[in-house]
Enzyme design. Structure first.
Site, PDB file in Angstrom:
ATOM      1  N   PRO A   1       0.828  -1.211   0.000  1.00  0.00           N
ATOM      2  CG  PRO A   1       0.002  -1.032   2.160  1.00  0.00           C
ATOM      3  CD  PRO A   1       0.718  -1.968   1.256  1.00  0.00           C
TER       4      PRO A   1
ATOM      5  CB  THR B   1      -0.443   7.700   0.739  1.00  0.00           C
ATOM      6  OG1 THR B   1      -1.033   7.004   1.834  1.00  0.00           O
ATOM      7  CG2 THR B   1      -1.161   9.020   0.532  1.00  0.00           C
TER       8      THR B   1
ATOM      9  CD  GLN C   1      -2.919   0.029   4.415  1.00  0.00           C
ATOM     10  OE1 GLN C   1      -2.857   1.225   4.181  1.00  0.00           O
ATOM     11  NE2 GLN C   1      -1.844  -0.694   4.711  1.00  0.00           N
TER      12      GLN C   1
ATOM     13  CG  HIS D   1      -2.185   1.161   7.687  1.00  0.00           C
ATOM     14  ND1 HIS D   1      -1.020   0.631   8.180  1.00  0.00           N
ATOM     15  CD2 HIS D   1      -1.824   2.242   6.934  1.00  0.00           C
ATOM     16  CE1 HIS D   1       0.000   1.347   7.742  1.00  0.00           C
ATOM     17  NE2 HIS D   1      -0.459   2.331   6.982  1.00  0.00           N
ATOM     18  N   GLY D   2      -2.330  -1.532  10.641  1.00  0.00           N
ATOM     19  CA  GLY D   2      -1.899  -1.465  12.034  1.00  0.00           C
ATOM     20  C   GLY D   2      -0.462  -1.017  12.162  1.00  0.00           C
ATOM     21  CB  ALA D   3       2.070  -0.747   9.960  1.00  0.00           C
TER      22      ALA D   3
ATOM     23  CE1 TYR E   1      -1.770   7.689   8.470  1.00  0.00           C
ATOM     24  CE2 TYR E   1      -0.055   6.063   8.059  1.00  0.00           C
ATOM     25  CZ  TYR E   1      -0.635   7.286   7.783  1.00  0.00           C
ATOM     26  OH  TYR E   1      -0.084   8.111   6.839  1.00  0.00           O
TER      27      TYR E   1
ATOM     28  NE  ARG F   1       2.364  -1.562   5.756  1.00  0.00           N
ATOM     29  CZ  ARG F   1       3.371  -1.824   4.929  1.00  0.00           C
ATOM     30  NH1 ARG F   1       3.335  -2.925   4.195  1.00  0.00           N
ATOM     31  NH2 ARG F   1       4.406  -1.012   4.817  1.00  0.00           N
TER      32      ARG F   1
ATOM     33  N   GLY G   1      11.610  -3.139   2.728  1.00  0.00           N
ATOM     34  CA  GLY G   1      12.056  -1.854   2.210  1.00  0.00           C
ATOM     35  C   GLY G   1      11.656  -0.656   3.056  1.00  0.00           C
TER      36      GLY G   1
END
Length: 371
Positions: free
Chosen positions: A28, A30, A103, A179-181, A184, A228, A289
């Site tokens: 994902p 943005t 996501q 999105h648990g990363a 956020y 995530r 990455g």
């Protein structure tokens, strides 16, 4: 010459939830290609369809409700217009044989009244602002002090995710990723400096994530749900002094649910992939990455050979190489640079105008020779 027979990235993958032609996942990212109301622009369908050769596509972060909007022209999955807009994306991807998850990204403390449709102060686990100035729709501004979420706010956030997950399925997505990363909302409940609560959600920092994931899994099916995580990720001022025990406990608590996958980013100070792999029996997607140089073919292959994950997600490399699996099959050097000037603008330039390898070769073949 191709390396289809030798690259583990190109091997098919199958689980109880997923059937993928290769092990390459688009991470994902943005890109700000949405109308001001959060409806994805028409060009978004072209962007994802171009990359449908991935084993799995994961969209940019999408706010589940405007209460969780983190930035201007980031897309949403709240309204019927959003559902219709995303349906055009999923239909374009499926027409090319692809698979795509949405996501869900609740901003929590991330956000500013000048970049939120509600025009209000964002809310997070505690009243701890993002450090430094933040981007707003008309420039930069000092980050507001977020409102501390009440228990009712937390329940509302769960309901917003459930509603958005249902909307995602109505829009034709194959599943959703929470999105648990990357700083956020869910990550904010996990981190030391953003969760200073003295209630149950502060005493057990995994509780919010466990209850949220469970609620969405019960609503749409665990086989359609991924999560995530980015243990120890310091982006946007996040601090986790000792992430290993927390994320081990979280993985072990969620493992029995039978999620479609767990998507984990590595950290220089905490090798999360190697540590969590033995604790996760389901599909594990690796991202190596984050906060580093873009992932190479060799790095992705190494993760699979070591057994640290089943799939590998690529971010920036996928921006500039829409046919990434085909390029890996052809041993392409993956050297196309990012058009930084138009990375976060709102049109096709720097978004859908990156050539495929076949197009590059055709241009070289047909370009006139100089005398």
């Amino acid at each position: 010459m191709t390396n289809t027979a030798t690259s583990p990235l190109l091997a098919p993958y199958s689980s109880d939830s997923l059937s993928l032609p290769n092990r390459i996942v688009m991470a994902p990212m943005t890109r700000f290609r949405a109308h001001e109301d959060g409806t994805p622009l028409p060009v978004v369908a072209d962007y994802y369809a171009q990359r449908a050769g991935a084993g799995l596509l994961i969209t940019e972060g999408i706010w589940p409700h405007r209460r969780g909007q983190s930035g201007w022209r980031i897309p949403g999955l709240e309204t019927e217009a959003h559902v219709v807009g995303w349906r055009a994306v999923t239909e374009a991807v499926h027409a090319r044989g692809g698979r795509i998850f949405a996501q869900l990204m609740h901003g929590g403390r991330q956000g500013h009244p000048r970049s939120r449709l509600l025009g209000d102060i964002p809310a997070g686990p505690s009243a701890v602002p993002v450090p430094g100035p933040v981007h707003v729709k008309d420039g930069k501004a000092e980050a507001p002090i977020p409102r501390e979420m009440t228990t009712d706010d937390i329940r509302t956030a769960f309901a917003d995710h459930v509603a958005a997950a249902h909307n995602a399925l109505r829009a034709g997505f194959d599943g959703v990723e929470i999105h648990g990363a990357n700083s956020y909302l869910t990550h904010q409940f996990l981190a030391d400096n953003t969760n200073r609560r003295d209630d149950a959600y502060g005493r057990d920092k995994t509780l919010f994530a466990i209850e949220l994931v469970t609620a969405v899994a019960e609503a749409v099916g665990a086989h359609r749900l991924g999560l995530r995580l980015s243990p120890g990720n310091p982006q946007f001022g996040m601090s986790e002094h000792d992430p290993a025990p927390l994320y081990r406990a979280l993985a072990e608590a969620l493992d029995p649910l039978g999620l479609a996958y767990l998507h984990v980013t590595d950290n220089d100070d905490y090798p999360a992939l190697a540590d969590l792999r033995p604790r996760w029996n389901g599909t594990l997607i690796a991202n190596v990455g984050e906060n580093r140089a873009p992932t190479t073919q060799q790095q992705g292959e190494r993760v699979l050979v070591k057994g640290h994950a089943d799939l590998v997600s690529y971010g920036r490399t996928f921006l500039t190489h829409p046919d990434l699996p085909a390029r890996i099959a052809a041993n392409d050097p993956l050297a196309t640079p990012i058009n930084m000037e138009h990375l976060y603008t709102h049109g096709a330039q720097g978004y859908t105008d990156y050539p495929t390898l076949e197009e590059e070769r055709a241009r070289r073949f047909t370009s006139p020779t100089t005398q």
